[in-house]
Design a protein around this motif. Structure first.
Motif, PDB file in Angstrom:
ATOM      1  N   LEU A   1     -38.965  30.395  13.431  1.00 24.85           N
ATOM      2  CA  LEU A   1     -38.670  31.797  13.772  1.00 24.85           C
ATOM      3  C   LEU A   1     -38.107  31.898  15.180  1.00 24.85           C
ATOM      4  CD1 LEU A   1     -41.442  34.376  12.697  1.00 24.85           C
ATOM      5  CD2 LEU A   1     -38.968  34.566  12.386  1.00 24.85           C
ATOM      6  N   GLU A   2     -38.705  31.165  16.096  1.00 19.20           N
ATOM      7  CA  GLU A   2     -38.249  31.199  17.484  1.00 19.20           C
ATOM      8  C   GLU A   2     -36.864  30.587  17.619  1.00 19.20           C
ATOM      9  OE1 GLU A   2     -41.547  29.259  19.339  1.00 19.20           O
ATOM     10  OE2 GLU A   2     -42.681  31.149  19.594  1.00 19.20           O
ATOM     11  N   ALA A   3     -36.602  29.510  16.851  1.00 20.84           N
ATOM     12  CA  ALA A   3     -35.283  28.888  16.885  1.00 20.84           C
ATOM     13  C   ALA A   3     -34.214  29.832  16.341  1.00 20.84           C
ATOM     14  CB  ALA A   3     -35.302  27.578  16.103  1.00 20.84           C
ATOM     15  N   ILE A   4     -34.532  30.525  15.239  1.00 19.53           N
ATOM     16  CA  ILE A   4     -33.594  31.479  14.652  1.00 19.53           C
ATOM     17  C   ILE A   4     -33.314  32.624  15.626  1.00 19.53           C
ATOM     18  CG2 ILE A   4     -33.344  33.229  12.818  1.00 19.53           C
ATOM     19  CD1 ILE A   4     -34.934  31.282  11.007  1.00 19.53           C
ATOM     20  N   HIS A   5     -34.370  33.077  16.281  1.00 19.81           N
ATOM     21  CA  HIS A   5     -34.217  34.182  17.239  1.00 19.81           C
ATOM     22  C   HIS A   5     -33.323  33.750  18.402  1.00 19.81           C
ATOM     23  CE1 HIS A   5     -35.152  37.817  19.410  1.00 19.81           C
ATOM     24  NE2 HIS A   5     -35.697  37.146  20.424  1.00 19.81           N
ATOM     25  N   ALA A   6     -33.510  32.528  18.873  1.00 15.61           N
ATOM     26  CA  ALA A   6     -32.683  32.022  19.975  1.00 15.61           C
ATOM     27  C   ALA A   6     -31.214  31.910  19.554  1.00 15.61           C
ATOM     28  CB  ALA A   6     -33.202  30.658  20.432  1.00 15.61           C
ATOM     29  N   GLU A   7     -30.994  31.473  18.328  1.00 10.74           N
ATOM     30  CA  GLU A   7     -29.628  31.380  17.809  1.00 10.74           C
ATOM     31  C   GLU A   7     -28.981  32.758  17.708  1.00 10.74           C
ATOM     32  OE1 GLU A   7     -29.938  29.415  14.076  1.00 10.74           O
ATOM     33  OE2 GLU A   7     -30.539  27.479  14.936  1.00 10.74           O
ATOM     34  N   ASP A   8     -29.753  33.714  17.238  1.00 11.70           N
ATOM     35  CA  ASP A   8     -29.228  35.075  17.100  1.00 11.70           C
ATOM     36  C   ASP A   8     -28.861  35.669  18.462  1.00 11.70           C
ATOM     37  OD1 ASP A   8     -29.570  34.872  14.388  1.00 11.70           O
ATOM     38  OD2 ASP A   8     -31.404  36.068  14.308  1.00 11.70           O
ATOM     39  N   LEU A   9     -29.691  35.403  19.472  1.00  8.06           N
ATOM     40  CA  LEU A   9     -29.398  35.913  20.810  1.00  8.06           C
ATOM     41  C   LEU A   9     -28.155  35.248  21.376  1.00  8.06           C
ATOM     42  CD1 LEU A   9     -32.966  36.079  22.433  1.00  8.06           C
ATOM     43  CD2 LEU A   9     -31.555  37.985  21.648  1.00  8.06           C
ATOM     44  N   ALA A  10     -28.008  33.950  21.116  1.00  5.61           N
ATOM     45  CA  ALA A  10     -26.849  33.222  21.634  1.00  5.61           C
ATOM     46  C   ALA A  10     -25.551  33.691  20.987  1.00  5.61           C
ATOM     47  CB  ALA A  10     -27.031  31.727  21.416  1.00  5.61           C
ATOM     48  N   ALA A  11     -25.672  34.194  19.755  1.00 10.02           N
ATOM     49  CA  ALA A  11     -24.475  34.616  19.020  1.00 10.02           C
ATOM     50  C   ALA A  11     -23.994  35.997  19.446  1.00 10.02           C
ATOM     51  CB  ALA A  11     -24.755  34.606  17.515  1.00 10.02           C
TER      52      ALA A  11
END
Length: 369
Positions: A358-368
Protein backbone atom coordinates in the motif's frame (compact mmCIF):
# COMPACT_ATOMS: atom_id res chain seq x y z
CA UNK A 1 -8.90 24.25 6.89
CA UNK A 2 -11.06 21.55 5.31
CA UNK A 3 -12.67 19.21 7.78
CA UNK A 4 -11.79 15.52 7.23
CA UNK A 5 -14.34 12.98 6.13
CA UNK A 6 -14.92 10.99 9.29
CA UNK A 7 -16.45 7.52 9.15
CA UNK A 8 -17.68 5.79 12.29
CA UNK A 9 -17.09 2.04 12.37
CA UNK A 10 -18.50 -0.44 14.88
CA UNK A 11 -15.99 -3.27 15.29
CA UNK A 12 -17.28 -6.67 16.45
CA UNK A 13 -14.34 -9.11 16.46
CA UNK A 14 -16.50 -11.92 17.87
CA UNK A 15 -15.05 -15.40 18.26
CA UNK A 16 -11.97 -17.40 17.33
CA UNK A 17 -9.76 -15.78 14.71
CA UNK A 18 -12.20 -12.88 14.38
CA UNK A 19 -10.09 -10.63 16.57
CA UNK A 20 -6.90 -11.38 14.61
CA UNK A 21 -8.33 -10.64 11.18
CA UNK A 22 -10.33 -7.58 12.24
CA UNK A 23 -7.13 -6.14 13.70
CA UNK A 24 -5.47 -6.75 10.34
CA UNK A 25 -8.21 -4.93 8.48
CA UNK A 26 -8.11 -1.99 10.89
CA UNK A 27 -4.33 -1.79 10.42
CA UNK A 28 -4.93 -1.36 6.69
CA UNK A 29 -7.64 1.25 7.25
CA UNK A 30 -5.27 3.14 9.55
CA UNK A 31 -2.73 3.20 6.72
CA UNK A 32 -5.34 4.54 4.31
CA UNK A 33 -6.20 7.30 6.81
CA UNK A 34 -2.53 8.29 7.22
CA UNK A 35 -2.04 8.39 3.45
CA UNK A 36 -5.00 10.76 3.12
CA UNK A 37 -3.01 13.44 5.01
CA UNK A 38 -5.94 14.35 7.22
CA UNK A 39 -8.72 14.25 4.65
CA UNK A 40 -10.12 10.87 5.82
CA UNK A 41 -10.50 9.54 9.36
CA UNK A 42 -11.94 6.34 10.78
CA UNK A 43 -13.39 6.34 14.29
CA UNK A 44 -13.59 2.76 15.55
CA UNK A 45 -15.67 1.61 18.50
CA UNK A 46 -15.18 -2.02 19.55
CA UNK A 47 -18.04 -4.10 20.95
CA UNK A 48 -17.11 -7.24 22.93
CA UNK A 49 -20.08 -9.30 21.76
CA UNK A 50 -19.03 -12.91 21.41
CA UNK A 51 -19.81 -16.41 22.61
CA UNK A 52 -17.85 -15.67 25.77
CA UNK A 53 -20.05 -12.61 26.30
CA UNK A 54 -23.13 -14.78 25.68
CA UNK A 55 -22.08 -17.38 28.25
CA UNK A 56 -21.59 -14.66 30.85
CA UNK A 57 -24.69 -12.58 30.07
CA UNK A 58 -27.20 -14.95 28.46
CA UNK A 59 -27.37 -12.97 25.22
CA UNK A 60 -25.03 -11.89 22.45
CA UNK A 61 -26.31 -8.35 22.01
CA UNK A 62 -27.20 -6.38 25.14
CA UNK A 63 -30.33 -4.32 25.59
CA UNK A 64 -30.07 -1.28 23.33
CA UNK A 65 -27.20 -2.81 21.36
CA UNK A 66 -28.82 -2.45 17.96
CA UNK A 67 -29.66 1.18 18.66
CA UNK A 68 -25.99 1.70 19.48
CA UNK A 69 -24.88 0.05 16.23
CA UNK A 70 -27.31 2.17 14.25
CA UNK A 71 -25.32 5.29 15.13
CA UNK A 72 -22.34 4.07 13.08
CA UNK A 73 -21.66 4.33 9.36
CA UNK A 74 -20.66 0.66 9.05
CA UNK A 75 -20.09 -2.52 11.03
CA UNK A 76 -16.86 -4.52 10.73
CA UNK A 77 -17.50 -8.09 11.84
CA UNK A 78 -15.00 -10.86 12.53
CA UNK A 79 -16.67 -14.21 13.14
CA UNK A 80 -19.05 -16.02 15.45
CA UNK A 81 -18.97 -19.66 16.49
CA UNK A 82 -17.73 -21.58 19.51
CA UNK A 83 -17.61 -25.18 20.64
CA UNK A 84 -19.32 -24.04 23.84
CA UNK A 85 -22.45 -22.72 22.09
CA UNK A 86 -24.63 -24.51 19.49
CA UNK A 87 -24.05 -23.05 16.03
CA UNK A 88 -27.69 -22.12 15.50
CA UNK A 89 -27.67 -20.20 18.77
CA UNK A 90 -24.57 -18.20 17.92
CA UNK A 91 -25.61 -17.46 14.33
CA UNK A 92 -29.11 -16.29 15.25
CA UNK A 93 -27.85 -14.60 18.40
CA UNK A 94 -25.31 -12.34 16.74
CA UNK A 95 -24.86 -12.25 12.96
CA UNK A 96 -28.47 -12.76 11.89
CA UNK A 97 -29.60 -10.62 14.82
CA UNK A 98 -27.87 -7.75 13.02
CA UNK A 99 -28.46 -8.47 9.32
CA UNK A 100 -32.19 -9.05 9.63
CA UNK A 101 -33.39 -6.06 11.71
CA UNK A 102 -31.04 -3.80 9.72
CA UNK A 103 -32.56 -5.17 6.50
CA UNK A 104 -29.15 -5.92 5.00
CA UNK A 105 -30.88 -7.69 2.15
CA UNK A 106 -28.05 -7.69 -0.39
CA UNK A 107 -24.98 -9.81 0.29
CA UNK A 108 -22.16 -9.63 -2.23
CA UNK A 109 -19.30 -12.11 -2.29
CA UNK A 110 -16.63 -11.58 -4.95
CA UNK A 111 -14.78 -14.66 -6.19
CA UNK A 112 -11.26 -13.39 -6.84
CA UNK A 113 -8.35 -15.38 -8.23
CA UNK A 114 -5.17 -13.76 -6.94
CA UNK A 115 -1.79 -13.92 -8.71
CA UNK A 116 0.61 -16.31 -7.05
CA UNK A 117 -2.20 -18.34 -5.45
CA UNK A 118 -2.56 -21.88 -6.74
CA UNK A 119 -6.13 -22.84 -7.62
CA UNK A 120 -7.39 -26.42 -7.81
CA UNK A 121 -8.97 -25.40 -11.13
CA UNK A 122 -6.69 -26.12 -14.10
CA UNK A 123 -8.48 -23.40 -16.09
CA UNK A 124 -7.24 -20.80 -13.63
CA UNK A 125 -3.70 -21.29 -14.95
CA UNK A 126 -4.45 -19.72 -18.34
CA UNK A 127 -7.96 -18.21 -18.11
CA UNK A 128 -8.94 -14.94 -16.47
CA UNK A 129 -11.61 -15.81 -13.91
CA UNK A 130 -13.55 -13.30 -11.86
CA UNK A 131 -17.18 -13.33 -10.79
CA UNK A 132 -19.48 -12.08 -8.03
CA UNK A 133 -22.06 -14.05 -6.11
CA UNK A 134 -25.06 -11.91 -5.13
CA UNK A 135 -26.97 -13.46 -2.25
CA UNK A 136 -30.50 -12.63 -1.16
CA UNK A 137 -29.79 -11.96 2.49
CA UNK A 138 -33.11 -11.31 4.23
CA UNK A 139 -35.50 -14.19 3.57
CA UNK A 140 -35.41 -17.46 1.62
CA UNK A 141 -34.22 -20.50 3.52
CA UNK A 142 -32.88 -18.37 6.41
CA UNK A 143 -36.16 -16.63 7.21
CA UNK A 144 -36.35 -18.49 10.51
CA UNK A 145 -39.93 -19.63 9.97
CA UNK A 146 -41.07 -22.97 11.31
CA UNK A 147 -40.89 -24.89 14.53
CA UNK A 148 -40.61 -28.23 16.30
CA UNK A 149 -43.75 -29.93 17.54
CA UNK A 150 -45.31 -33.18 18.80
CA UNK A 151 -42.35 -34.19 20.97
CA UNK A 152 -44.89 -34.94 23.71
CA UNK A 153 -46.04 -37.98 21.74
CA UNK A 154 -42.86 -39.77 22.63
CA UNK A 155 -39.50 -40.59 21.05
CA UNK A 156 -39.49 -40.69 17.28
CA UNK A 157 -42.67 -38.62 16.88
CA UNK A 158 -41.32 -35.07 16.86
CA UNK A 159 -41.88 -33.00 13.70
CA UNK A 160 -39.65 -30.15 12.53
CA UNK A 161 -40.82 -27.62 9.94
CA UNK A 162 -38.41 -25.18 8.29
CA UNK A 163 -40.24 -22.93 5.87
CA UNK A 164 -38.54 -20.93 3.13
CA UNK A 165 -40.00 -17.49 2.53
CA UNK A 166 -39.85 -15.95 -0.95
CA UNK A 167 -41.69 -12.69 -1.50
CA UNK A 168 -42.10 -11.00 -4.86
CA UNK A 169 -40.61 -7.83 -3.37
CA UNK A 170 -37.63 -9.71 -1.95
CA UNK A 171 -36.95 -11.53 -5.22
CA UNK A 172 -37.26 -8.39 -7.32
CA UNK A 173 -35.01 -6.15 -5.29
CA UNK A 174 -32.10 -8.63 -5.18
CA UNK A 175 -32.46 -9.51 -8.86
CA UNK A 176 -32.45 -5.83 -9.86
CA UNK A 177 -29.44 -5.32 -7.62
CA UNK A 178 -27.62 -8.10 -9.50
CA UNK A 179 -28.49 -6.58 -12.88
CA UNK A 180 -27.26 -3.17 -11.76
CA UNK A 181 -23.92 -4.72 -10.75
CA UNK A 182 -23.70 -6.55 -14.08
CA UNK A 183 -24.00 -3.25 -15.93
CA UNK A 184 -20.80 -2.04 -14.22
CA UNK A 185 -18.75 -5.06 -15.33
CA UNK A 186 -16.88 -5.85 -18.54
CA UNK A 187 -18.99 -8.97 -19.02
CA UNK A 188 -22.61 -7.89 -18.64
CA UNK A 189 -24.32 -11.14 -17.68
CA UNK A 190 -26.52 -12.36 -14.83
CA UNK A 191 -26.92 -16.04 -14.01
CA UNK A 192 -29.99 -16.77 -11.88
CA UNK A 193 -29.85 -19.90 -9.72
CA UNK A 194 -32.86 -21.80 -8.33
CA UNK A 195 -34.15 -25.33 -7.83
CA UNK A 196 -37.54 -24.62 -9.36
CA UNK A 197 -38.03 -28.09 -10.83
CA UNK A 198 -38.38 -29.47 -7.30
CA UNK A 199 -39.42 -26.37 -5.31
CA UNK A 200 -42.44 -25.44 -7.37
CA UNK A 201 -43.68 -22.43 -5.42
CA UNK A 202 -41.00 -20.12 -4.07
CA UNK A 203 -38.39 -20.92 -6.68
CA UNK A 204 -40.87 -20.64 -9.55
CA UNK A 205 -41.85 -17.21 -8.23
CA UNK A 206 -38.15 -16.28 -8.32
CA UNK A 207 -37.86 -17.53 -11.93
CA UNK A 208 -40.89 -15.54 -13.02
CA UNK A 209 -39.61 -12.35 -11.39
CA UNK A 210 -36.21 -12.87 -13.01
CA UNK A 211 -37.75 -13.10 -16.48
CA UNK A 212 -39.83 -9.97 -15.85
CA UNK A 213 -36.95 -7.90 -14.47
CA UNK A 214 -34.62 -8.99 -17.27
CA UNK A 215 -36.85 -7.19 -19.76
CA UNK A 216 -35.73 -3.89 -18.22
CA UNK A 217 -32.07 -4.75 -18.90
CA UNK A 218 -31.87 -5.63 -22.63
CA UNK A 219 -28.13 -4.90 -22.60
CA UNK A 220 -27.43 -7.67 -20.06
CA UNK A 221 -27.15 -11.34 -21.06
CA UNK A 222 -29.11 -13.76 -18.86
CA UNK A 223 -29.37 -17.42 -18.03
CA UNK A 224 -31.35 -19.48 -15.51
CA UNK A 225 -29.55 -22.49 -14.08
CA UNK A 226 -30.57 -25.11 -11.50
CA UNK A 227 -28.35 -25.04 -8.44
CA UNK A 228 -26.90 -28.51 -8.97
CA UNK A 229 -25.99 -27.65 -12.56
CA UNK A 230 -24.49 -24.35 -11.39
CA UNK A 231 -22.30 -26.22 -8.89
CA UNK A 232 -20.88 -28.16 -11.81
CA UNK A 233 -20.54 -24.98 -13.89
CA UNK A 234 -18.43 -23.35 -11.18
CA UNK A 235 -15.91 -26.14 -11.72
CA UNK A 236 -16.23 -26.91 -15.43
CA UNK A 237 -17.11 -23.57 -17.08
CA UNK A 238 -16.22 -20.77 -14.62
CA UNK A 239 -15.15 -18.50 -17.50
CA UNK A 240 -18.85 -18.17 -18.39
CA UNK A 241 -19.70 -16.46 -15.08
CA UNK A 242 -19.94 -12.76 -14.26
CA UNK A 243 -22.75 -12.11 -11.75
CA UNK A 244 -24.50 -15.05 -10.09
CA UNK A 245 -27.67 -14.26 -8.13
CA UNK A 246 -29.33 -16.80 -5.86
CA UNK A 247 -31.37 -17.31 -2.72
CA UNK A 248 -29.93 -17.14 0.78
CA UNK A 249 -28.94 -20.80 1.08
CA UNK A 250 -27.93 -21.46 -2.53
CA UNK A 251 -25.72 -18.38 -2.72
CA UNK A 252 -24.17 -19.18 0.66
CA UNK A 253 -23.06 -22.59 -0.56
CA UNK A 254 -22.02 -21.49 -4.05
CA UNK A 255 -19.93 -18.59 -2.75
CA UNK A 256 -17.99 -20.94 -0.46
CA UNK A 257 -17.38 -23.22 -3.44
CA UNK A 258 -16.15 -20.25 -5.44
CA UNK A 259 -13.71 -19.21 -2.72
CA UNK A 260 -12.39 -22.74 -2.38
CA UNK A 261 -11.81 -22.81 -6.14
CA UNK A 262 -9.92 -19.51 -5.84
CA UNK A 263 -7.63 -21.17 -3.31
CA UNK A 264 -9.04 -20.87 0.20
CA UNK A 265 -12.03 -19.71 2.24
CA UNK A 266 -9.54 -17.39 3.88
CA UNK A 267 -9.67 -15.24 0.75
CA UNK A 268 -13.42 -14.69 0.79
CA UNK A 269 -14.78 -11.21 1.49
CA UNK A 270 -18.40 -10.20 1.85
CA UNK A 271 -20.62 -7.18 2.33
CA UNK A 272 -24.07 -7.30 3.94
CA UNK A 273 -25.67 -4.22 2.46
CA UNK A 274 -28.72 -2.13 3.18
CA UNK A 275 -28.64 -0.43 -0.24
CA UNK A 276 -31.13 2.26 0.81
CA UNK A 277 -28.71 3.22 3.62
CA UNK A 278 -31.49 3.33 6.19
CA UNK A 279 -29.22 1.22 8.39
CA UNK A 280 -25.46 0.65 8.49
CA UNK A 281 -24.11 -2.16 6.34
CA UNK A 282 -21.86 -4.91 7.74
CA UNK A 283 -18.61 -6.22 6.27
CA UNK A 284 -17.09 -9.57 7.18
CA UNK A 285 -14.79 -12.33 5.95
CA UNK A 286 -16.59 -15.57 5.12
CA UNK A 287 -14.22 -18.04 6.77
CA UNK A 288 -15.85 -18.28 10.20
CA UNK A 289 -14.22 -18.48 13.61
CA UNK A 290 -11.80 -21.35 12.76
CA UNK A 291 -11.41 -22.57 16.36
CA UNK A 292 -8.76 -25.11 15.31
CA UNK A 293 -6.23 -22.31 14.65
CA UNK A 294 -7.56 -19.54 16.90
CA UNK A 295 -4.89 -17.93 19.06
CA UNK A 296 -1.99 -19.23 16.97
CA UNK A 297 -1.57 -16.06 14.93
CA UNK A 298 -1.57 -17.91 11.61
CA UNK A 299 -5.00 -16.98 10.26
CA UNK A 300 -5.32 -15.61 6.74
CA UNK A 301 -6.20 -11.88 6.95
CA UNK A 302 -6.88 -11.41 3.21
CA UNK A 303 -10.63 -12.05 3.45
CA UNK A 304 -10.99 -9.49 6.23
CA UNK A 305 -8.79 -6.93 4.46
CA UNK A 306 -10.75 -7.43 1.23
CA UNK A 307 -13.95 -6.91 3.25
CA UNK A 308 -12.47 -3.63 4.49
CA UNK A 309 -12.00 -2.67 0.82
CA UNK A 310 -15.71 -3.34 0.24
CA UNK A 311 -16.40 -1.05 3.20
CA UNK A 312 -14.32 1.68 1.56
CA UNK A 313 -16.41 1.25 -1.59
CA UNK A 314 -19.55 1.78 0.49
CA UNK A 315 -18.02 4.97 1.93
CA UNK A 316 -17.46 6.25 -1.61
CA UNK A 317 -13.68 5.85 -1.25
CA UNK A 318 -13.37 3.77 -4.41
CA UNK A 319 -9.82 4.84 -5.26
CA UNK A 320 -8.67 3.83 -1.77
CA UNK A 321 -10.51 0.52 -2.09
CA UNK A 322 -8.79 -0.17 -5.39
CA UNK A 323 -5.41 0.56 -3.81
CA UNK A 324 -6.10 -2.01 -1.11
CA UNK A 325 -7.01 -4.62 -3.71
CA UNK A 326 -3.88 -3.81 -5.73
CA UNK A 327 -1.77 -4.12 -2.60
CA UNK A 328 -3.18 -7.59 -1.91
CA UNK A 329 -2.50 -8.65 -5.50
CA UNK A 330 1.05 -7.28 -5.40
CA UNK A 331 1.80 -9.11 -2.17
CA UNK A 332 0.57 -12.50 -3.39
CA UNK A 333 2.22 -11.97 -6.80
CA UNK A 334 5.51 -11.53 -4.94
CA UNK A 335 4.99 -14.95 -3.36
CA UNK A 336 4.07 -13.66 0.09
CA UNK A 337 1.33 -16.04 1.21
CA UNK A 338 -0.31 -17.12 4.48
CA UNK A 339 -0.14 -20.69 5.77
CA UNK A 340 -3.47 -21.85 4.33
CA UNK A 341 -2.21 -20.97 0.85
CA UNK A 342 1.04 -22.88 1.25
CA UNK A 343 3.08 -19.89 2.34
CA UNK A 344 5.03 -19.17 5.49
CA UNK A 345 3.63 -15.80 6.58
CA UNK A 346 1.68 -15.51 9.82
CA UNK A 347 -1.21 -13.09 10.24
CA UNK A 348 0.90 -10.08 11.20
CA UNK A 349 3.54 -10.73 8.53
CA UNK A 350 0.89 -11.06 5.81
CA UNK A 351 -0.78 -7.88 6.98
CA UNK A 352 2.47 -5.93 7.05
CA UNK A 353 3.33 -7.17 3.56
CA UNK A 354 0.03 -5.75 2.29
CA UNK A 355 0.65 -2.49 4.17
CA UNK A 356 4.12 -2.26 2.59
CA UNK A 357 2.58 -2.68 -0.84
CA UNK A 358 0.00 0.00 0.00
CA UNK A 359 2.79 2.39 0.89
CA UNK A 360 4.67 1.57 -2.32
CA UNK A 361 1.54 2.19 -4.41
CA UNK A 362 0.93 5.46 -2.61
CA UNK A 363 4.51 6.59 -3.27
CA UNK A 364 4.14 5.72 -6.95
CA UNK A 365 0.90 7.65 -7.19
CA UNK A 366 2.48 10.72 -5.59
CA UNK A 367 5.46 10.52 -7.94
CA UNK A 368 3.14 10.37 -10.94
CA UNK A 369 1.37 13.61 -10.00
Amino acid sequence: MTQPQTFSIASIPGDGIGGEVVAAGLRVLDTIAKQSEGTVEFEVTEYPWSSEYYLKNGRYIPEGGLEELEKHDAIYFGAVGSADVPDHTSLWGLRLAITQPFDQWANIRPVTFLPGVESPLRKADDTELDWIVVRENSEGEYAGMGGRNLSGRGPGNEVALQTSLHTEKGCERIIRFAFDIARTRDVKKVSSVTKSNAQQYGMVLWDEVFVRVAQDYPDVETESVLVDAMSAKFVLYPEQLSVVVASNLHADILSDLGSALAGSLGLAASANLNPERRFPSMFEPVHGSAPDIAGQGISNPIGAISSAALMLDQFGLTAEADRVRRAIENATRAGILPRDLGGESNTVEMTEAIVAQLEAIHAEDLAAV
